[in-house]
Write a protein that holds these residues in place. Structure first.
Motif, PDB file in Angstrom:
ATOM      1  N   ILE A  13       0.867  -1.175   0.000  1.00 26.16           N
ATOM      2  CA  ILE A  13       0.000   0.000   0.000  1.00 26.16           C
ATOM      3  C   ILE A  13       0.904   1.225   0.000  1.00 26.16           C
ATOM      4  O   ILE A  13       1.699   1.416   0.923  1.00 26.16           O
ATOM      5  CB  ILE A  13      -0.935   0.044   1.227  1.00 26.16           C
ATOM      6  N   GLY A  14       0.796   2.024  -1.050  1.00 30.76           N
ATOM      7  CA  GLY A  14       1.659   3.197  -1.154  1.00 30.76           C
ATOM      8  C   GLY A  14       3.098   2.789  -1.384  1.00 30.76           C
ATOM      9  O   GLY A  14       3.425   2.111  -2.351  1.00 30.76           O
ATOM     10  N   ASP A  15       3.968   3.177  -0.452  1.00 32.01           N
ATOM     11  CA  ASP A  15       5.395   2.882  -0.606  1.00 32.01           C
ATOM     12  C   ASP A  15       5.909   1.915   0.450  1.00 32.01           C
ATOM     13  O   ASP A  15       7.082   1.923   0.792  1.00 32.01           O
ATOM     14  CB  ASP A  15       6.205   4.184  -0.552  1.00 32.01           C
ATOM     15  N   ARG A  16       5.026   1.050   0.964  1.00 32.24           N
ATOM     16  CA  ARG A  16       5.482   0.088   1.969  1.00 32.24           C
ATOM     17  C   ARG A  16       4.677  -1.201   1.902  1.00 32.24           C
ATOM     18  O   ARG A  16       3.545  -1.229   1.403  1.00 32.24           O
ATOM     19  CB  ARG A  16       5.407   0.686   3.378  1.00 32.24           C
ATOM     20  N   VAL A  17       5.290  -2.256   2.413  1.00 34.01           N
ATOM     21  CA  VAL A  17       4.611  -3.546   2.542  1.00 34.01           C
ATOM     22  C   VAL A  17       3.921  -3.567   3.900  1.00 34.01           C
ATOM     23  O   VAL A  17       4.578  -3.450   4.938  1.00 34.01           O
ATOM     24  CB  VAL A  17       5.612  -4.716   2.433  1.00 34.01           C
ATOM     25  N   LEU A  62       1.046   1.061  -9.586  1.00 38.78           N
ATOM     26  CA  LEU A  62      -0.020   0.680  -8.660  1.00 38.78           C
ATOM     27  C   LEU A  62       0.258   1.206  -7.258  1.00 38.78           C
ATOM     28  O   LEU A  62       1.381   1.114  -6.764  1.00 38.78           O
ATOM     29  CB  LEU A  62      -0.160  -0.845  -8.612  1.00 38.78           C
ATOM     30  N   LYS A  63      -0.772   1.745  -6.618  1.00 38.24           N
ATOM     31  CA  LYS A  63      -0.664   2.196  -5.232  1.00 38.24           C
ATOM     32  C   LYS A  63      -1.057   1.093  -4.256  1.00 38.24           C
ATOM     33  O   LYS A  63      -0.622   1.085  -3.109  1.00 38.24           O
ATOM     34  CB  LYS A  63      -1.554   3.423  -5.008  1.00 38.24           C
ATOM     35  N   VAL A  64      -1.904   0.183  -4.703  1.00 40.63           N
ATOM     36  CA  VAL A  64      -2.302  -0.984  -3.910  1.00 40.63           C
ATOM     37  C   VAL A  64      -2.080  -2.211  -4.785  1.00 40.63           C
ATOM     38  O   VAL A  64      -2.579  -2.270  -5.910  1.00 40.63           O
ATOM     39  CB  VAL A  64      -3.779  -0.905  -3.472  1.00 40.63           C
ATOM     40  N   ALA A  65      -1.318  -3.170  -4.283  1.00 42.78           N
ATOM     41  CA  ALA A  65      -0.997  -4.330  -5.118  1.00 42.78           C
ATOM     42  C   ALA A  65      -0.622  -5.526  -4.255  1.00 42.78           C
ATOM     43  O   ALA A  65      -0.155  -5.381  -3.121  1.00 42.78           O
ATOM     44  CB  ALA A  65       0.151  -4.009  -6.070  1.00 42.78           C
ATOM     45  N   GLY A  66      -0.840  -6.696  -4.819  1.00 38.70           N
ATOM     46  CA  GLY A  66      -0.355  -7.929  -4.222  1.00 38.70           C
ATOM     47  C   GLY A  66       0.772  -8.448  -5.094  1.00 38.70           C
ATOM     48  O   GLY A  66       0.562  -8.751  -6.273  1.00 38.70           O
ATOM     49  N   VAL A  67       1.974  -8.517  -4.553  1.00 36.04           N
ATOM     50  CA  VAL A  67       3.148  -8.927  -5.328  1.00 36.04           C
ATOM     51  C   VAL A  67       3.523 -10.346  -4.920  1.00 36.04           C
ATOM     52  O   VAL A  67       3.815 -10.608  -3.752  1.00 36.04           O
ATOM     53  CB  VAL A  67       4.333  -7.972  -5.091  1.00 36.04           C
ATOM     54  N   ASP A  68       3.503 -11.255  -5.896  1.00 32.26           N
ATOM     55  CA  ASP A  68       3.825 -12.661  -5.647  1.00 32.26           C
ATOM     56  C   ASP A  68       5.274 -12.922  -6.031  1.00 32.26           C
ATOM     57  O   ASP A  68       5.688 -12.620  -7.157  1.00 32.26           O
ATOM     58  CB  ASP A  68       2.898 -13.575  -6.444  1.00 32.26           C
ATOM     59  N   MET A  69       6.029 -13.506  -5.103  1.00 37.09           N
ATOM     60  CA  MET A  69       7.453 -13.746  -5.321  1.00 37.09           C
ATOM     61  C   MET A  69       7.825 -15.162  -4.915  1.00 37.09           C
ATOM     62  O   MET A  69       7.252 -15.721  -3.976  1.00 37.09           O
ATOM     63  CB  MET A  69       8.293 -12.751  -4.499  1.00 37.09           C
ATOM     64  N   LEU A  70       8.793 -15.709  -5.633  1.00 35.99           N
ATOM     65  CA  LEU A  70       9.371 -16.993  -5.258  1.00 35.99           C
ATOM     66  C   LEU A  70      10.610 -16.748  -4.405  1.00 35.99           C
ATOM     67  O   LEU A  70      11.338 -15.774  -4.616  1.00 35.99           O
ATOM     68  CB  LEU A  70       9.756 -17.802  -6.498  1.00 35.99           C
ATOM     69  N   GLU A  71      10.850 -17.638  -3.466  1.00 36.19           N
ATOM     70  CA  GLU A  71      12.048 -17.569  -2.636  1.00 36.19           C
ATOM     71  C   GLU A  71      13.125 -18.433  -3.291  1.00 36.19           C
ATOM     72  O   GLU A  71      13.129 -19.648  -3.148  1.00 36.19           O
ATOM     73  CB  GLU A  71      11.744 -18.068  -1.227  1.00 36.19           C
ATOM     74  N   SER A  72      14.031 -17.789  -4.015  1.00 36.72           N
ATOM     75  CA  SER A  72      15.063 -18.529  -4.734  1.00 36.72           C
ATOM     76  C   SER A  72      16.415 -18.346  -4.059  1.00 36.72           C
ATOM     77  O   SER A  72      16.581 -17.507  -3.164  1.00 36.72           O
ATOM     78  CB  SER A  72      15.144 -18.049  -6.189  1.00 36.72           C
ATOM     79  N   ASP A  73      17.390 -19.130  -4.514  1.00 39.74           N
ATOM     80  CA  ASP A  73      18.743 -19.012  -3.975  1.00 39.74           C
ATOM     81  C   ASP A  73      19.355 -17.660  -4.311  1.00 39.74           C
ATOM     82  O   ASP A  73      20.274 -17.203  -3.633  1.00 39.74           O
ATOM     83  CB  ASP A  73      19.633 -20.129  -4.535  1.00 39.74           C
ATOM     84  N   ILE A 103      -8.284   2.044   3.175  1.00 36.84           N
ATOM     85  CA  ILE A 103      -9.162   3.212   3.350  1.00 36.84           C
ATOM     86  C   ILE A 103      -8.381   4.387   3.922  1.00 36.84           C
ATOM     87  O   ILE A 103      -8.517   5.531   3.468  1.00 36.84           O
ATOM     88  CB  ILE A 103     -10.350   2.847   4.260  1.00 36.84           C
ATOM     89  N   ASP A 104      -7.523   4.118   4.919  1.00 35.78           N
ATOM     90  CA  ASP A 104      -6.715   5.187   5.510  1.00 35.78           C
ATOM     91  C   ASP A 104      -5.781   5.802   4.470  1.00 35.78           C
ATOM     92  O   ASP A 104      -5.590   7.025   4.435  1.00 35.78           O
ATOM     93  CB  ASP A 104      -5.893   4.644   6.682  1.00 35.78           C
ATOM     94  N   TYR A 105      -5.201   4.957   3.627  1.00 35.19           N
ATOM     95  CA  TYR A 105      -4.280   5.456   2.605  1.00 35.19           C
ATOM     96  C   TYR A 105      -5.010   6.358   1.615  1.00 35.19           C
ATOM     97  O   TYR A 105      -4.528   7.443   1.270  1.00 35.19           O
ATOM     98  CB  TYR A 105      -3.630   4.287   1.868  1.00 35.19           C
ATOM     99  N   VAL A 106      -6.187   5.911   1.176  1.00 35.74           N
ATOM    100  CA  VAL A 106      -6.963   6.715   0.224  1.00 35.74           C
ATOM    101  C   VAL A 106      -7.363   8.042   0.859  1.00 35.74           C
ATOM    102  O   VAL A 106      -7.298   9.103   0.220  1.00 35.74           O
ATOM    103  CB  VAL A 106      -8.205   5.933  -0.244  1.00 35.74           C
ATOM    104  N   ALA A 107      -7.756   8.012   2.140  1.00 38.01           N
ATOM    105  CA  ALA A 107      -8.144   9.243   2.829  1.00 38.01           C
ATOM    106  C   ALA A 107      -6.970  10.214   2.914  1.00 38.01           C
ATOM    107  O   ALA A 107      -7.132  11.425   2.731  1.00 38.01           O
ATOM    108  CB  ALA A 107      -8.670   8.914   4.229  1.00 38.01           C
ATOM    109  N   ASN A 108      -5.777   9.686   3.181  1.00 33.95           N
ATOM    110  CA  ASN A 108      -4.596  10.547   3.254  1.00 33.95           C
ATOM    111  C   ASN A 108      -4.260  11.146   1.896  1.00 33.95           C
ATOM    112  O   ASN A 108      -3.788  12.286   1.804  1.00 33.95           O
ATOM    113  CB  ASN A 108      -3.399   9.757   3.778  1.00 33.95           C
TER     114      ASN A 108
END
Length: 233
Positions: A13-17, A62-73, A103-108
């Motif tokens: 959300i925004g610039d943080r996880v 994107l300001k709101v996103a779900g980022v899917d990542m694999l845990e690789s070596d 909601i808080d992010y959008v309000a800000n």
């Protein structure tokens, strides 16, 4: 093969996880999605995973996103960036009110809309925003911002980036290190003076004059080559 039916979902959300979970596929199913029966557990992501997740969302705009990542070596490997991520799985795993955070992010954003900083800070001719990197041989290395005399040069440091860490509005007691990147506002001419000069061209070889004997021999050879042969019969 390294992931073994597991992946990481980071909710940005925004610039943080704001939350993250590890999803594990059930049985022989290689897809770990919750709606396919995958199990979830909350995880704390290190700085590298958080940075990759936030940057991936920003690249997609994107300001709101779900980022899917694999845990690789080799570290996090981004598989997918979702513009409309589901909330049920991440809220159940993290026990956090993700919907409320959105909601808080959008309000800000309504109260404090994002500005084009570079454009707004160009308030006068000769002033602007630039990012400066401190080199190994810079006289700023080892100095604090207070003793760097940057303010005397009409330069204000807005943020300081060291590795993956960003320090907004750094204090005067912050000591500078080689490799630090500073986002600065100030006189462009003064900031330009802090940029190391480009590497000069390679020195050209010096052509020494030939000794008299060698010059005479070369001239004789040249005459023999270019002189036309005598006419025949």
């Amino acid at each position: 093969a390294e992931s073994k039916g597991r992946d990481i979902r980071a909710f940005v959300i925004g610039d943080r996880v704001v939350a993250a979970m590890r999803r594990t596929a059930r049985g022989e199913e290689f897809r770990s999605n919750v709606h396919r029966g995958g199990t979830t557990e909350a995880v704390e992501l290190d700085e590298e995973y958080q940075r990759v997740a936030v940057q991936s969302a920003q690249i997609m705009g994107l300001k709101v996103a779900g980022v899917d990542m694999l845990e690789s070596d080799q570290g996090p490997m981004v598989m997918e960036v979702n513009s409309s991520p589901g909330l049920e799985g991440i809220e159940a795993a993290s026990e956090l009110d993700i919907a409320g955070a959105i909601i808080d992010y959008v309000a800000n954003q309504v109260a404090f809309p994002e500005l084009d900083v570079r454009q707004r800070l160009t308030v006068s001719t000769g002033y602007g925003v630039a990012e400066l990197q401190i080199g190994d041989s810079s006289d700023l290395v080892g100095r604090t911002l207070a003793t760097s005399r940057l303010r005397e040069r009409d330069i204000t440091v807005l943020t300081l980036t060291r590795g993956t860490r960003v320090v907004p509005n750094p204090k005067g007691s912050r000591e500078l290190e080689a490799g630090d990147r500073m986002l600065c506002f100030g006189r462009l001419e003064a900031m330009r003076d802090l940029v190391p000069a480009r590497r000069r061209r390679r020195a050209r070889p010096v052509l020494e004059p030939l000794p008299p004997e060698a010059a005479e021999a070369l001239a004789t050879t040249h005459d023999e080559v270019v002189s036309p042969p005598p006419p025949t019969g």
